[in-house]
Motif scaffolding. Structure first.
Motif, PDB file in Angstrom:
ATOM      1  N   TYR A 180       0.838  -1.197   0.000  1.00  0.00           N
ATOM      2  CA  TYR A 180       0.000   0.000   0.000  1.00  0.00           C
ATOM      3  C   TYR A 180       0.872   1.245   0.000  1.00  0.00           C
ATOM      4  O   TYR A 180       2.038   1.222   0.430  1.00  0.00           O
ATOM      5  CB  TYR A 180      -0.894   0.012   1.237  1.00  0.00           C
ATOM      6  N   TRP A 183      -1.123   8.869  -0.433  1.00  0.00           N
ATOM      7  CA  TRP A 183      -0.836  10.021  -1.283  1.00  0.00           C
ATOM      8  C   TRP A 183      -1.731  11.195  -0.897  1.00  0.00           C
ATOM      9  O   TRP A 183      -2.867  11.003  -0.459  1.00  0.00           O
ATOM     10  CB  TRP A 183      -1.103   9.713  -2.772  1.00  0.00           C
ATOM     11  N   THR A 192       3.742  11.377  -2.197  1.00  0.00           N
ATOM     12  CA  THR A 192       3.637  10.184  -1.374  1.00  0.00           C
ATOM     13  C   THR A 192       3.711  10.502   0.115  1.00  0.00           C
ATOM     14  O   THR A 192       4.430  11.416   0.535  1.00  0.00           O
ATOM     15  CB  THR A 192       4.729   9.173  -1.737  1.00  0.00           C
ATOM     16  N   VAL A 244      -5.474   9.773  -0.879  1.00  0.00           N
ATOM     17  CA  VAL A 244      -5.704   8.507  -1.587  1.00  0.00           C
ATOM     18  C   VAL A 244      -4.821   7.412  -1.002  1.00  0.00           C
ATOM     19  O   VAL A 244      -3.673   7.671  -0.617  1.00  0.00           O
ATOM     20  CB  VAL A 244      -5.392   8.660  -3.100  1.00  0.00           C
ATOM     21  N   THR A 246      -3.328   3.837  -2.440  1.00  0.00           N
ATOM     22  CA  THR A 246      -3.178   3.000  -3.623  1.00  0.00           C
ATOM     23  C   THR A 246      -2.575   1.653  -3.244  1.00  0.00           C
ATOM     24  O   THR A 246      -2.030   1.470  -2.153  1.00  0.00           O
ATOM     25  CB  THR A 246      -2.273   3.655  -4.679  1.00  0.00           C
ATOM     26  N   GLU A 248       0.374  -0.710  -4.782  1.00  0.00           N
ATOM     27  CA  GLU A 248       1.515  -0.571  -5.689  1.00  0.00           C
ATOM     28  C   GLU A 248       2.207  -1.904  -5.934  1.00  0.00           C
ATOM     29  O   GLU A 248       2.310  -2.734  -5.028  1.00  0.00           O
ATOM     30  CB  GLU A 248       2.535   0.408  -5.100  1.00  0.00           C
ATOM     31  N   PRO A 257       1.503   7.169  -8.602  1.00  0.00           N
ATOM     32  CA  PRO A 257       0.518   6.190  -8.141  1.00  0.00           C
ATOM     33  C   PRO A 257       0.192   5.150  -9.202  1.00  0.00           C
ATOM     34  O   PRO A 257       0.097   5.458 -10.390  1.00  0.00           O
ATOM     35  CB  PRO A 257      -0.717   7.055  -7.836  1.00  0.00           C
ATOM     36  N   LYS A 261      -6.553   2.251  -6.947  1.00  0.00           N
ATOM     37  CA  LYS A 261      -6.737   3.279  -5.922  1.00  0.00           C
ATOM     38  C   LYS A 261      -8.022   2.976  -5.140  1.00  0.00           C
ATOM     39  O   LYS A 261      -9.077   3.566  -5.381  1.00  0.00           O
ATOM     40  CB  LYS A 261      -6.811   4.658  -6.570  1.00  0.00           C
ATOM     41  N   GLY A 286     -11.492   3.421  -9.185  1.00  0.00           N
ATOM     42  CA  GLY A 286     -10.072   3.112  -9.070  1.00  0.00           C
ATOM     43  C   GLY A 286      -9.790   1.638  -8.897  1.00  0.00           C
ATOM     44  O   GLY A 286      -8.666   1.259  -8.548  1.00  0.00           O
TER      45      GLY A 286
END
Length: 295
Positions: A180, A183, A192, A244, A246, A248, A257, A261, A286
């Motif tokens: 995770y 952001w 970030t 947000v 996300t 990754e 990103p 999301k 997202g």
């Protein structure tokens, strides 16, 4: 009579041979997926059929800036198509020296009657986010020495305020290949707050935090005082901005990103600081979904 039987036998053999020759050796596999993004020059997507527990590649493709697949129709072995029980979509590096699927399994679907609905919530994909949720608060613990400095609008922490703060994220535990990342959207784009896998520990970054001898609370988050990225002015007031979470790839294919999301919050311009908390809600747009059709 024997000649007649011989003629009929030869005709039957001829028909069987013709039927074997006419049997299709390939099947058509079609993909329709929403929510994918351009991965840049260092990564691509690859589809896989799972046959008797083993992965068989259906081919690689990329995605344009507009979200269009470079290729959506693929030819696959007909026997494999008939025996496949699952379709899996992975993120693969460029160049890819390993013929096996990567650990970054993004979407999957169970095949029935030549079709599969793809989602992140079907194993071995990374997890379901329909019921995900989260809370965060605005505070600047890395800029505090003997009390609150009255500048809490410059920090965001994913949890519930307290002594110490506690985790406020309800998200799936990610499998290998994913992490995770938090952001905030600044003037020049996303910034970030750090990458993490545990919700009750510090994340991997304190790149923008204060200079006091305070490492911050045992939850993911960041204060925005130092080392402002190009186009940004610090300290960064988070009120009126978007926050947000996300998912990754690990290793990551880009500094920005990733397309997944799952949680988002839009803070009002008069957003209250701690002890107030703010909700992160599911961001359906997202989370990619799709369909596979085989015929």
């Amino acid at each position: 009579m024997k000649k007649q039987f011989l003629t009929l036998g030869l005709a039957a053999l001829f028909l069987v041979a013709c039927n074997d020759d006419d049997a299709p050796s390939e099947a058509n596999l079609n993909l329709s997926i929403n929510g994918l993004e351009d991965l840049g020059s260092s990564a691509q997507y690859e589809g896989w059929l799972i046959v008797d527990g083993a992965p068989i590649s259906t081919g690689v493709f990329t995605v344009t800036d507009g979200g269009n697949l470079s290729q959506s129709a693929f030819s696959v072995d007909a026997a494999n198509a008939a025996n496949a029980t699952k379709f899996v979509l992975t993120v693969e590096p460029i160049p890819d020296t390993d013929p096996a699927p990567s650990a970054q399994k993004l979407l999957a679907g169970d095949i029935a009657n030549g079709q599969a609905a793809l989602s992140t919530g079907v194993a071995p994909a990374l997890g379901a986010f329909e019921n995900a949720s989260g809370k965060f608060f605005l505070r600047t613990p890395t800029d505090e020495t003997d009390g609150n400095n009255g500048n809490d609008q410059f920090g965001v922490w994913f949890g519930n305020p307290g002594t110490p703060p506690t985790s406020g994220l309800d998200l799936p535990v990610l499998p290998e290949g994913w992490v995770y990342e938090g952001w905030v959207i600044g003037e020049a784009g996303p910034i970030t707050t750090g990458r993490f896998t545990a919700f009750d520990e510090m994340d991997e970054s304190n790149a923008f935090s204060g200079t006091e001898n305070n490492a911050g609370p045992p939850i993911p988050g960041e204060d925005f005082f130092n080392n402002a990225p190009a186009g940004e002015n610090f300290p960064l007031d988070l009120r009126g901005r978007t926050v947000v979470i996300t998912v990754e790839p690990e290793p990551d294919n880009a500094a920005g990103p990733f397309l997944l999301k799952p949680l988002i919050a839009n803070l009002p311009v008069d957003a209250a600081t701690a002890p107030a908390t703010h909700d992160l809600t599911v961001n359906q747009s997202g989370i990619p979904t799709g369909q596979v059709t085989i015929n």
